[in-house]
Design a protein around this motif. Structure first.
Motif, PDB file in Angstrom:
ATOM      1  N   CYS A  46       0.825  -1.214   0.000  1.00 51.05           N
ATOM      2  CA  CYS A  46       0.000   0.000   0.000  1.00 51.05           C
ATOM      3  C   CYS A  46       0.856   1.259   0.000  1.00 51.05           C
ATOM      4  O   CYS A  46       0.886   2.013  -0.987  1.00 51.05           O
ATOM      5  N   VAL A  78      -3.679  -1.888  -5.405  1.00 44.38           N
ATOM      6  CA  VAL A  78      -3.301  -0.500  -5.121  1.00 44.38           C
ATOM      7  C   VAL A  78      -2.932   0.217  -6.415  1.00 44.38           C
ATOM      8  O   VAL A  78      -3.365   1.361  -6.661  1.00 44.38           O
ATOM      9  N   VAL A  91      -6.082   1.111  -8.441  1.00 44.69           N
ATOM     10  CA  VAL A  91      -6.817   2.246  -7.891  1.00 44.69           C
ATOM     11  C   VAL A  91      -6.081   3.549  -8.181  1.00 44.69           C
ATOM     12  O   VAL A  91      -6.701   4.553  -8.580  1.00 44.69           O
ATOM     13  N   PHE A 151      -7.455   9.213  -3.962  1.00 46.08           N
ATOM     14  CA  PHE A 151      -6.929   7.852  -3.946  1.00 46.08           C
ATOM     15  C   PHE A 151      -7.017   7.236  -2.561  1.00 46.08           C
ATOM     16  O   PHE A 151      -7.476   6.100  -2.411  1.00 46.08           O
ATOM     17  N   PHE A 211      -9.301   4.143  -1.947  1.00 49.30           N
ATOM     18  CA  PHE A 211      -8.646   2.873  -1.628  1.00 49.30           C
ATOM     19  C   PHE A 211      -9.058   2.365  -0.254  1.00 49.30           C
ATOM     20  O   PHE A 211      -9.314   1.176  -0.085  1.00 49.30           O
ATOM     21  N   PHE A 251     -10.928  -0.914  -0.371  1.00 53.79           N
ATOM     22  CA  PHE A 251     -10.241  -2.098   0.132  1.00 53.79           C
ATOM     23  C   PHE A 251     -11.071  -2.783   1.218  1.00 53.79           C
ATOM     24  O   PHE A 251     -11.264  -4.008   1.186  1.00 53.79           O
ATOM     25  N   SER A 279     -12.822  -3.056  -5.660  1.00 50.43           N
ATOM     26  CA  SER A 279     -11.666  -3.723  -6.259  1.00 50.43           C
ATOM     27  C   SER A 279     -11.960  -5.206  -6.472  1.00 50.43           C
ATOM     28  O   SER A 279     -12.101  -5.967  -5.507  1.00 50.43           O
TER      29      SER A 279
END
Length: 601
Positions: free
Chosen positions: A143, A218, A221, A246, A250, A254, A305
């Motif tokens: 990440c 990651v 994204v 972002f 994320f 996530f 995702s």
């Protein structure tokens, strides 16, 4: 005529509406795929060659040779644009369209057809206890490290551009950020294959494997976020806005993707518990096989995702749902998952090789060289600072009593670690190998094929990405074994001894207790009864993993009409990442011929 890097432009052409064109395309592609599989067999039988040439490299070379032949025998500069005329004109036009299809890499096919089985199988086959034991550094590298690498690559290339070292190619900074995000996605399948064959330190194996899976999500994204700003005026506020977007996208994406993935796994387990399908093995196998694709599209539908979702679906399906399957189905579905993942991975590298000759015209060698250097520096600034932070954090979060009892007396705070947590410390040679394992692959290339073409720079970024993929696969992939020896990485590790010395399973006991109390009784068939029987049989050695007692429990054999204790605990290798074919993987499987016979019967 249209260039090779436009998105699936040939998909709307009359070629795909002709049965003959489709037949020719798949005959050629499947012939190449069959040849690759045969050559892979000979490569696995030749350890000396395999130590120098990775399987992925061999596939790319074959694809490149095939692409050169196709490009030579079928000129593509002025292929037929009009309506089909006589039979000769139709036949020639179909051949050109077949060549275009073979020499073009479709990102849609990659993301929606080929990628899900690879990611799902990675989650389905991984050793959960070891993976989550190292989830801290894995998440840190995947990440934070990917974001650092993206910024470093973009800033370095921007500096090079300002100094005038990129020639006449002058991309905007937001384009460089977009490029940095896609080129930071790693794909170390060649390195992992060597790690598997050599049985390297399990910590190194899972750091490389775990980072490669999570950092793809990651990178995607980041790529989608920065792509939205291409074409807009570059300024500090917009760039900072993109970074904030972002982190928000994320974080939410996530967590949401992980919840969806675990939710699908739990739902499939609950369904198989309530609806006993063991007496219809073909239907049971078919239904469970659908979990390899369905969660991915559910996540994409809600703009989450798909990679993260399908990864955690594979983990949860293996953990919770497989205990409700019949013995034969569990073994057969494992083979089918591996088969789908291997065919997908092979097809991806074959397509990469085939598409090389459609990109040579747009190569800018100065930019390619600086991009490779920027990637290497970005990878270093990802690994080494975060390794130091992780080791210091590991030391500071250890109770004082434990430090007094088990701290090694050394001069550097980076190398000092409590004895009970030594398996978590990232040592210097491990960090060097992590940097070395940053190979680029199909995810980066597929993103490049969808690069925003507002400024007309897509072709250059696609060809640059392809050059970096080739550079890393052949240079780092072919020298992995040499690097292991030079860095003195521990090899030929005893898996059982590693688990015992580091007490890895017991360190995950809090998760097992939670599952044992709240999850398994609700989603696993006859779990409570089997668990109580297991504890009564051996009070001295308590069951650490609750699923062990489920996998060893008797189930109803519908063929014989009686209860038979035929379920076997499969001792999976720590080095099983779902795509290998070494003996360490196959030793955990029963004879494949018995599986096929049982499935056909």
């Amino acid at each position: 005529c249209k260039t090779m890097v436009e998105d699936d432009y040939y998909s709307d052409r009359d070629f795909w509406e002709t049965e003959e064109g489709i037949d020719r395309y798949f005959v050629v592609f499947f012939s190449l795929l069959s040849l690759v599989l045969v050559l892979s067999k000979f490569l696995h039988d030749s350890p000396r060659i395999a130590s120098i040439l990775p399987e992925a490299g061999m596939i790319i070379i074959l694809g490149t040779i095939a692409g050169a032949i196709i490009h030579a025998i079928t000129p593509l500069e002025d292929y037929y644009e009009g309506e089909f005329g006589d039979d000769d004109e139709l036949d020639g036009s179909i051949n050109k369209f077949v060549a275009e299809g073979l020499l073009s890499f479709s990102p849609k096919v990659f993301f929606f057809i080929l990628l899900p089985p690879i990611i799902f199988n990675s989650g389905y086959t991984l050793k959960r206890d070891v993976f989550f034991r190292h989830i801290g550094p894995i998440s840190l590298f995947a990440c934070v490290g990917t974001a650092i690498s993206t910024l470093v690559v973009a800033i370095l290339l921007q500096i090079v551009k300002i100094l005038g070292y990129t020639g006449d190619f002058e991309p905007h900074f937001i384009e460089l950020l977009t490029f940095g995000s896609l080129i930071s996605a790693t794909d170390p399948v060649s390195t992992l294959a060597v790690f598997q064959a050599k049985k390297v330190d399990p910590q190194l194996f899972y750091l490389v494997f775990g980072e490669s899976v999570l950092n793809d999500a990651v990178g995607l994204v980041l790529f989608k976020t920065f792509s939205k700003f291409v074409g807009k005026r570059d300024n500090f506020e917009k760039i900072m806005g993109a970074l904030i977007e972002f982190f928000v996208d994320f974080s939410v994406g996530f967590i949401g993707s992980m919840i969806v993935g675990f939710g699908v796994g739990l739902c499939s387990a609950y369904f198989l518990k309530k609806v006993d399908m063991r007496h219809t093995p073909v239907l049971e196998l078919s239904l469970f096989f659908l979990t390899m694709y369905m969660p991915f599209f559910i996540a994409e539908l809600f703009e989450l995702s798909g990679i993260v979702t399908i990864l955690f679906t594979g983990i949860s399906a293996r953990r919770y749902a497989s205990g409700n399957l019949s013995d034969g189905t569990e073994e057969n579905v494992d083979i089918l998952f591996r088969l789908a993942a291997h065919i997908a991975e092979t097809s991806i590298f074959l397509e990469l090789g085939l598409s090389v000759f459609g990109l040579t015209a747009s190569l800018r060698w100065k930019f390619v060289g600086w991009s490779i250097l920027a990637c290497l520096i970005g990878r270093a600034l990802n690994i080494y600072p975060l390794r130091t932070i992780h080791n210091i954090f590991l030391l500071r979060n250890t109770p004082k009593e434990e430090l007094d009892a088990g701290l090694e007396i050394v001069s550097s705070i980076i190398s000092s670690t409590p004895c009970t947590r030594k398996d978590l410390k990232v040592r210097n040679n491990t960090a060097h190998m992590l940097w070395f394992s940053g190979l680029r692959g199909a995810v980066a290339y597929a993103c490049a094929k969808t690069f925003p073409n507002i400024y007309g720079n897509r072709a250059t970024f696609v060809s640059t990405t392809m050059a970096i993929v080739f550079f890393t696969v052949f240079l780092f992939g072919c020298t992995t074994e040499c690097a292991l020896q030079i860095l003195n990485i521990e090899m030929n590790c005893d898996e059982e001894q590693y688990m015992k010395e580091n007490n890895t399973i017991n360190k995950m006991n809090y998760i097992n207790k939670f599952e044992n109390k709240y999850i398994y009784p609700n989603v696993v068939r006859n779990f409570a009864t089997n668990h109580e029987q297991d504890v009564e049989m051996d009070n001295k050695s308590a069951v650490t993993d609750p699923m062990d007692c489920v996998k060893s429990a008797p189930y109803q054999n519908f063929e014989g009409g009686k209860s038979v204790n035929t379920r076997k605990i499969q001792n999976r290798s720590l080095y099983d990442f779902g795509l290998g074919s070494s003996s360490s993987v196959m030793s955990s499987q029963v004879d494949t011929r018995d599986h096929v016979r049982r499935m056909l019967v």
